[in-house]
Design a protein around this motif. Structure first.
Motif, PDB file in Angstrom:
ATOM      1  N   GLU A   1       0.822  -1.352  -0.003  1.00 38.73           N
ATOM      2  CA  GLU A   1      -0.081   0.036  -0.120  1.00 38.73           C
ATOM      3  C   GLU A   1       0.750   1.220   0.014  1.00 38.73           C
ATOM      4  O   GLU A   1       0.743   2.219  -0.683  1.00 38.73           O
ATOM      5  N   ARG A   2       1.879   1.355   0.864  1.00 40.03           N
ATOM      6  CA  ARG A   2       2.819   2.205   0.765  1.00 40.03           C
ATOM      7  C   ARG A   2       3.553   2.617  -0.613  1.00 40.03           C
ATOM      8  O   ARG A   2       3.488   3.598  -1.084  1.00 40.03           O
ATOM      9  N   GLU A   3       3.996   1.420  -1.244  1.00 35.72           N
ATOM     10  CA  GLU A   3       4.706   1.507  -2.472  1.00 35.72           C
ATOM     11  C   GLU A   3       3.754   2.217  -3.661  1.00 35.72           C
ATOM     12  O   GLU A   3       3.770   2.930  -4.456  1.00 35.72           O
ATOM     13  N   LEU A   4       2.310   1.470  -3.272  1.00 40.40           N
ATOM     14  CA  LEU A   4       1.318   2.065  -4.401  1.00 40.40           C
ATOM     15  C   LEU A   4       0.908   3.381  -4.342  1.00 40.40           C
ATOM     16  O   LEU A   4       1.007   4.055  -5.284  1.00 40.40           O
ATOM     17  N   ALA A   5       1.118   4.018  -3.112  1.00 32.29           N
ATOM     18  CA  ALA A   5       0.693   5.570  -2.761  1.00 32.29           C
ATOM     19  C   ALA A   5       1.644   6.150  -3.369  1.00 32.29           C
ATOM     20  O   ALA A   5       1.605   7.274  -3.649  1.00 32.29           O
ATOM     21  N   ASP A   6       2.858   5.915  -2.907  1.00 37.83           N
ATOM     22  CA  ASP A   6       4.096   6.470  -3.436  1.00 37.83           C
ATOM     23  C   ASP A   6       4.394   6.430  -4.957  1.00 37.83           C
ATOM     24  O   ASP A   6       4.488   7.712  -5.545  1.00 37.83           O
ATOM     25  N   MET A   7       3.984   5.473  -5.871  1.00 41.41           N
ATOM     26  CA  MET A   7       3.918   5.606  -7.366  1.00 41.41           C
ATOM     27  C   MET A   7       2.950   6.518  -7.715  1.00 41.41           C
ATOM     28  O   MET A   7       3.023   6.937  -8.748  1.00 41.41           O
ATOM     29  N   ALA A   8       1.855   6.306  -7.112  1.00 43.21           N
ATOM     30  CA  ALA A   8       0.422   7.318  -7.469  1.00 43.21           C
ATOM     31  C   ALA A   8       0.854   8.573  -7.477  1.00 43.21           C
ATOM     32  O   ALA A   8       0.449   9.297  -8.300  1.00 43.21           O
ATOM     33  N   GLU A   9       1.747   8.987  -6.343  1.00 47.92           N
ATOM     34  CA  GLU A   9       2.273  10.346  -6.299  1.00 47.92           C
ATOM     35  C   GLU A   9       3.177  10.679  -7.421  1.00 47.92           C
ATOM     36  O   GLU A   9       3.200  11.626  -8.205  1.00 47.92           O
ATOM     37  N   HIS A  10       4.067   9.531  -7.686  1.00 48.86           N
ATOM     38  CA  HIS A  10       4.964  10.067  -8.551  1.00 48.86           C
ATOM     39  C   HIS A  10       4.276  10.105 -10.199  1.00 48.86           C
ATOM     40  O   HIS A  10       4.748  10.758 -11.021  1.00 48.86           O
ATOM     41  N   MET A  11       3.323   9.424 -10.082  1.00 46.11           N
ATOM     42  CA  MET A  11       2.482   9.451 -11.536  1.00 46.11           C
ATOM     43  C   MET A  11       1.969  10.937 -11.911  1.00 46.11           C
ATOM     44  O   MET A  11       2.204  11.413 -12.802  1.00 46.11           O
ATOM     45  N   LEU A  12       1.293  11.090 -10.644  1.00 42.12           N
ATOM     46  CA  LEU A  12       0.534  12.419 -10.689  1.00 42.12           C
ATOM     47  C   LEU A  12       1.814  13.734 -10.954  1.00 42.12           C
ATOM     48  O   LEU A  12       1.625  14.617 -11.781  1.00 42.12           O
TER      49      LEU A  12
ATOM     50  N   ALA B   1       4.522  13.295 -12.435  1.00 44.17           N
ATOM     51  CA  ALA B   1       5.155  13.125 -13.865  1.00 44.17           C
ATOM     52  C   ALA B   1       4.181  13.734 -14.758  1.00 44.17           C
ATOM     53  O   ALA B   1       4.769  14.506 -15.678  1.00 44.17           O
ATOM     54  N   VAL B   2       2.672  13.524 -14.690  1.00 45.66           N
ATOM     55  CA  VAL B   2       1.857  14.310 -15.528  1.00 45.66           C
ATOM     56  C   VAL B   2       2.101  15.938 -15.505  1.00 45.66           C
ATOM     57  O   VAL B   2       1.942  16.511 -16.366  1.00 45.66           O
ATOM     58  N   ALA B   3       2.195  16.123 -14.027  1.00 46.06           N
ATOM     59  CA  ALA B   3       2.594  17.860 -14.037  1.00 46.06           C
ATOM     60  C   ALA B   3       3.560  18.341 -14.554  1.00 46.06           C
ATOM     61  O   ALA B   3       3.437  19.233 -15.126  1.00 46.06           O
ATOM     62  N   THR B   4       4.747  17.567 -14.612  1.00 46.34           N
ATOM     63  CA  THR B   4       6.023  17.573 -15.061  1.00 46.34           C
ATOM     64  C   THR B   4       5.618  17.799 -16.681  1.00 46.34           C
ATOM     65  O   THR B   4       6.257  18.859 -17.349  1.00 46.34           O
ATOM     66  N   ARG B   5       5.092  16.748 -17.271  1.00 43.04           N
ATOM     67  CA  ARG B   5       5.005  16.858 -18.804  1.00 43.04           C
ATOM     68  C   ARG B   5       3.849  17.907 -19.138  1.00 43.04           C
ATOM     69  O   ARG B   5       4.022  18.550 -20.160  1.00 43.04           O
ATOM     70  N   TYR B   6       2.845  17.989 -18.668  1.00 45.24           N
ATOM     71  CA  TYR B   6       1.625  18.942 -19.083  1.00 45.24           C
ATOM     72  C   TYR B   6       1.542  20.066 -18.338  1.00 45.24           C
ATOM     73  O   TYR B   6       0.684  21.067 -18.836  1.00 45.24           O
ATOM     74  N   GLY B   7       1.981  20.208 -17.015  1.00 45.07           N
ATOM     75  CA  GLY B   7       1.929  21.363 -16.280  1.00 45.07           C
ATOM     76  C   GLY B   7       0.596  21.403 -15.332  1.00 45.07           C
ATOM     77  O   GLY B   7      -0.223  20.481 -15.686  1.00 45.07           O
ATOM     78  N   LYS B   8       0.569  22.003 -14.150  1.00 48.52           N
ATOM     79  CA  LYS B   8      -0.170  21.601 -12.919  1.00 48.52           C
ATOM     80  C   LYS B   8      -1.646  22.512 -13.336  1.00 48.52           C
ATOM     81  O   LYS B   8      -2.362  22.276 -12.718  1.00 48.52           O
ATOM     82  N   SER B   9      -1.648  23.207 -14.605  1.00 50.38           N
ATOM     83  CA  SER B   9      -2.791  24.006 -14.945  1.00 50.38           C
ATOM     84  C   SER B   9      -3.658  23.127 -15.815  1.00 50.38           C
ATOM     85  O   SER B   9      -4.512  23.732 -16.579  1.00 50.38           O
ATOM     86  N   SER B  10      -2.804  22.020 -16.499  1.00 50.07           N
ATOM     87  CA  SER B  10      -3.371  21.489 -17.785  1.00 50.07           C
ATOM     88  C   SER B  10      -4.848  20.789 -17.197  1.00 50.07           C
ATOM     89  O   SER B  10      -5.088  20.132 -16.029  1.00 50.07           O
TER      90      SER B  10
ATOM     91  N   ALA C   1      -5.633  13.242 -14.354  1.00 48.27           N
ATOM     92  CA  ALA C   1      -4.827  12.300 -13.756  1.00 48.27           C
ATOM     93  C   ALA C   1      -5.231  12.406 -12.186  1.00 48.27           C
ATOM     94  O   ALA C   1      -4.956  11.473 -11.357  1.00 48.27           O
ATOM     95  N   GLY C   2      -6.263  13.326 -11.633  1.00 47.10           N
ATOM     96  CA  GLY C   2      -6.696  13.231 -10.361  1.00 47.10           C
ATOM     97  C   GLY C   2      -6.253  14.606  -9.697  1.00 47.10           C
ATOM     98  O   GLY C   2      -6.625  14.552  -8.602  1.00 47.10           O
TER      99      GLY C   2
END
Length: 146
Positions: free
Chosen positions: A71-82, A84-93, A99-100
């Protein structure tokens, strides 16, 4: 925290009684199925069940710890995924919102001096004479929530 393992006082008492009865006769038969061998067999069955139960508790503790780690690993990866989306598309996209995440331009900012919520209750003064339960030592009225 590990689950407490079970010990049976009934089993311990029965083992002591079986040892005492064996001193009378190892193959004592009192009729109606009350024999020393049957008693010893039931004691052994109980000991086996207790051991299986305690082993199952240990396995359950192990599975629980493994689940929490995953569960900790999953929460960590979910945060990293978000992120990564923010890095690629921006936080205002729009993609960040999909992506949540909450896009930057849609976040509410708290204002200073904001009035309390309508559901919160304000304390009120109760006007009772001096010496009442609602007054303090100085004769002032106590604040009592309604």
């Amino acid at each position: 925290m590990a689950r407490l393992k079970r010990t049976s006082q009934t089993l311990e008492k029965a083992e002591r009684r079986a040892a005492s009865i064996s001193s009378i006769d190892p193959n004592l038969d009192l009729g109606n199925g009350l024999t020393q061998p049957a008693f010893s067999t039931l004691i052994e069955k109980m000991r086996t069940r207790e051991n299986v139960y305690n082993t199952a508790l240990s396995n359950l503790d192990k599975f629980y710890r493994e689940m929490l780690e995953t569960e900790r690993e999953l929460a960590d990866m979910a945060e990293h995924m978000l992120m990564a989306v923010a890095t690629r598309y921006g936080k205002s996209s729009v993609e960040y919102g999909m992506a949540g995440g909450v896009p930057k331009n849609q976040r509410r900012k708290g204002l200073r001096g904001e009035s309390p919520t309508p559901n919160s209750q304000q304390p009120s003064l109760i006007a009772n004479g001096n010496g009442s339960k609602n007054s303090n030592q100085n004769g002032n009225k106590a604040v009592v929530p309604q």
